[in-house]
Design an enzyme around this catalytic site. Sequence first.
Site, PDB file in Angstrom:
ATOM      1  N   GLN A 174       0.799  -1.214   0.000  1.00  0.00           N
ATOM      2  CA  GLN A 174       0.000   0.000   0.000  1.00  0.00           C
ATOM      3  C   GLN A 174       0.839   1.275   0.000  1.00  0.00           C
ATOM      4  O   GLN A 174       0.297   2.357  -0.232  1.00  0.00           O
ATOM      5  CB  GLN A 174      -0.943  -0.008   1.205  1.00  0.00           C
ATOM      6  CG  GLN A 174      -2.006  -1.094   1.105  1.00  0.00           C
ATOM      7  CD  GLN A 174      -2.888  -1.161   2.333  1.00  0.00           C
ATOM      8  OE1 GLN A 174      -2.626  -1.930   3.244  1.00  0.00           O
ATOM      9  NE2 GLN A 174      -3.927  -0.342   2.360  1.00  0.00           N
ATOM     10  N   HIS A 272       1.223  -9.215   4.685  1.00  0.00           N
ATOM     11  CA  HIS A 272       0.060  -8.328   4.730  1.00  0.00           C
ATOM     12  C   HIS A 272      -0.655  -8.411   3.387  1.00  0.00           C
ATOM     13  O   HIS A 272      -0.599  -7.491   2.571  1.00  0.00           O
ATOM     14  CB  HIS A 272       0.501  -6.895   5.027  1.00  0.00           C
ATOM     15  CG  HIS A 272      -0.630  -5.976   5.396  1.00  0.00           C
ATOM     16  ND1 HIS A 272      -0.710  -5.339   6.611  1.00  0.00           N
ATOM     17  CD2 HIS A 272      -1.741  -5.596   4.727  1.00  0.00           C
ATOM     18  CE1 HIS A 272      -1.801  -4.603   6.661  1.00  0.00           C
ATOM     19  NE2 HIS A 272      -2.448  -4.736   5.513  1.00  0.00           N
ATOM     20  N   ASN A 331      -1.344 -10.714   8.691  1.00  0.00           N
ATOM     21  CA  ASN A 331      -2.324  -9.647   8.859  1.00  0.00           C
ATOM     22  C   ASN A 331      -3.699 -10.145   8.441  1.00  0.00           C
ATOM     23  O   ASN A 331      -3.891 -10.587   7.304  1.00  0.00           O
ATOM     24  CB  ASN A 331      -1.953  -8.433   7.999  1.00  0.00           C
ATOM     25  CG  ASN A 331      -3.012  -7.349   8.059  1.00  0.00           C
ATOM     26  OD1 ASN A 331      -3.106  -6.613   9.026  1.00  0.00           O
ATOM     27  ND2 ASN A 331      -3.843  -7.265   7.022  1.00  0.00           N
ATOM     28  N   GLU A 332      -4.639 -10.132   9.358  1.00  0.00           N
ATOM     29  CA  GLU A 332      -6.046 -10.431   9.092  1.00  0.00           C
ATOM     30  C   GLU A 332      -6.235 -11.648   8.185  1.00  0.00           C
ATOM     31  O   GLU A 332      -6.855 -11.563   7.120  1.00  0.00           O
ATOM     32  CB  GLU A 332      -6.724  -9.203   8.493  1.00  0.00           C
ATOM     33  CG  GLU A 332      -6.656  -7.972   9.392  1.00  0.00           C
ATOM     34  CD  GLU A 332      -7.299  -6.736   8.787  1.00  0.00           C
ATOM     35  OE1 GLU A 332      -7.658  -6.775   7.585  1.00  0.00           O
ATOM     36  OE2 GLU A 332      -7.445  -5.741   9.497  1.00  0.00           O
TER      37      GLU A 332
END
Length: 619
Positions: A174, A272, A331-332
């Site tokens: 990102q 991520h 991550n998640e």
Amino acid sequence: MKTIFPMISLPSLVLAQQIFTPGQDPEPRPQCSSKGPSHPSYTFTPFSYTQTTTVRYASSRAVPTVTATYAPPLESLATLIPSQSYTTWGKWDPNATTSATDAENPYGNAAWTALWEYANPPNFTETAVYSTTVEPTPIPSDELVLPPADYFGPTDCYNFPKGFQFGVSSSASQIEGATAEQGKGPSLMDILFRGGVPTDYVTNEHYYYYKQDIERLAAMGVKHFAFSIAWTRILPFALPGTPVNQEAIDHYNDVINFVLEKGMVPEVTLLHFDTPIQFYGDNLTQALSDAEIGYVNGGYQNETFQDAFVNYAKIAMTHYSDRVATWFTFNEPLLYADNGKSIDNVIKAHARVYHFYKEEINGTGAVSFKMNNNFGVPKDPSNEADLYAAEHFNSFQLGPFANPIFLGKDYPESYKATIHDYVPLTAEDLAYINGTADTLSIDPYTATVITAPEPGNIQSILDCASNYSSPYRPYCVNQTTADVYGWNIGYRSQTYVYITPTYLRTYLNYLYNTWRHPIIIAEFGFPVYGEAEKGLSDQLFDTPRSIYYLSFMSETLKAIWEDGVEVRGAYAWSFADNWEFGDYDAHFGIQTVNRTTQERRYKKSFFDFVSYMRARDVD
């Protein structure tokens, strides 16, 4: 015949959920205990312009005199992993007129170029401002002047416990840019938006601009900087036995060292969402298909994934563990889990990495992983079906990871009844997985109002769980945004996020009392509605985001001091507006980013957040 419903004890849940209590109108003012005169005294006085503006400056971090270490250096750890070959590659240019000549090398430039040609990222362009690392410059003092304070603000009188971790978060795909440069291989993030959604591969150019970004954070007084390492930078070919990218090793060494140089603490996430494309084999369309459990097929179910991830984690940890305070493995992972094998691979890979760090590296830092869950609250707390639905939703989203890792317990029934190909956990599995996280790390952006698919009907949840064609799968509940009286549960953002501070306090209680581990708020943030369409001055004066951060932290303090919940840290998402998996319209950042010049500007919320934390004894 009365149906016996499994999974939850409803009486105990009532205490754990948000409930509606009778209020008073007008609202009482307990802080106004003493009454003054009943009639004011009016007088004429000479007028003058006496109102003044107080100029306040943000406090920068001091240059450290010592640097903490958490493990031996690479030289002492290299023998813990197989001997590695290190190499470098170049930059992929889809319009290049010459080709690599090392076709005989299975991991040479020709093979690396073939990875990108196979990925064929849509609309690929990299028109960047920077092509080499930018040296930092000091932040001018006039950029560090706090904006005018809001008239209303938090009234709590609590301080954060000593050592509370205040920081900001980010992720490689990102913010980094340099997508196909310096040997980075393609990942899921490079192919995810083939369906016509425009993708900007430059993002924030943080790969070359990281020193200035870190300089800006240190100037604002931020102590903890959480970022992710791109697996495909470290290992462009992803799998064990393939060459390590020396330029990537050097780059993340520099990032970590500069964070430390500025008096900050580095926190690293290993994955991520940016899964290497190798785990989709010869069918990249798998990455674009609907996942059974989450929203995207992250490739975790691949039979080679677990060993490959552990190998990658070991390489990263042996190189950087001496200086990294916290490691987040995933991550998640629920959001990118395709099926039961995905969950099985994630929790077992995580446990293996934890044991490697604690028992072989002998690391003294923390290891965790980041869970997602927009906390499910019952639409009507007095309705048994709504209570049942909320617990079903929360236990499904959190329990598959939290039960084995924090309690050594099996998956929750909500998950096992719904995911029919789940991989059973043996007693040996649970013993090995149990206790393999130092904190319960959660990304609690907002809350979700939950009812059964058929209002008032618990059986409709169970019927959905056994019916693959149900539109409510996989969570088998109805998710809404309004309470029983029809009010939205908070001020709406650009996306799914609502300002829900009181639900956060309830959520922290739920997490702590269910899984009994210290909590890290690993991400939380708020994209102000329509911010992308606003002029710069209005983007900078982002009061709704300030309200979000300060109210969430006020409720966190109440959870700590009034409820006895151990919360160890909070990380703002994100340190700057970034690429939100498709475009830049959802601005989560506490800094703006000019997409033409890459200039950053501090937003009001950044000042407000830092000022709030510093006033409450956070270093």
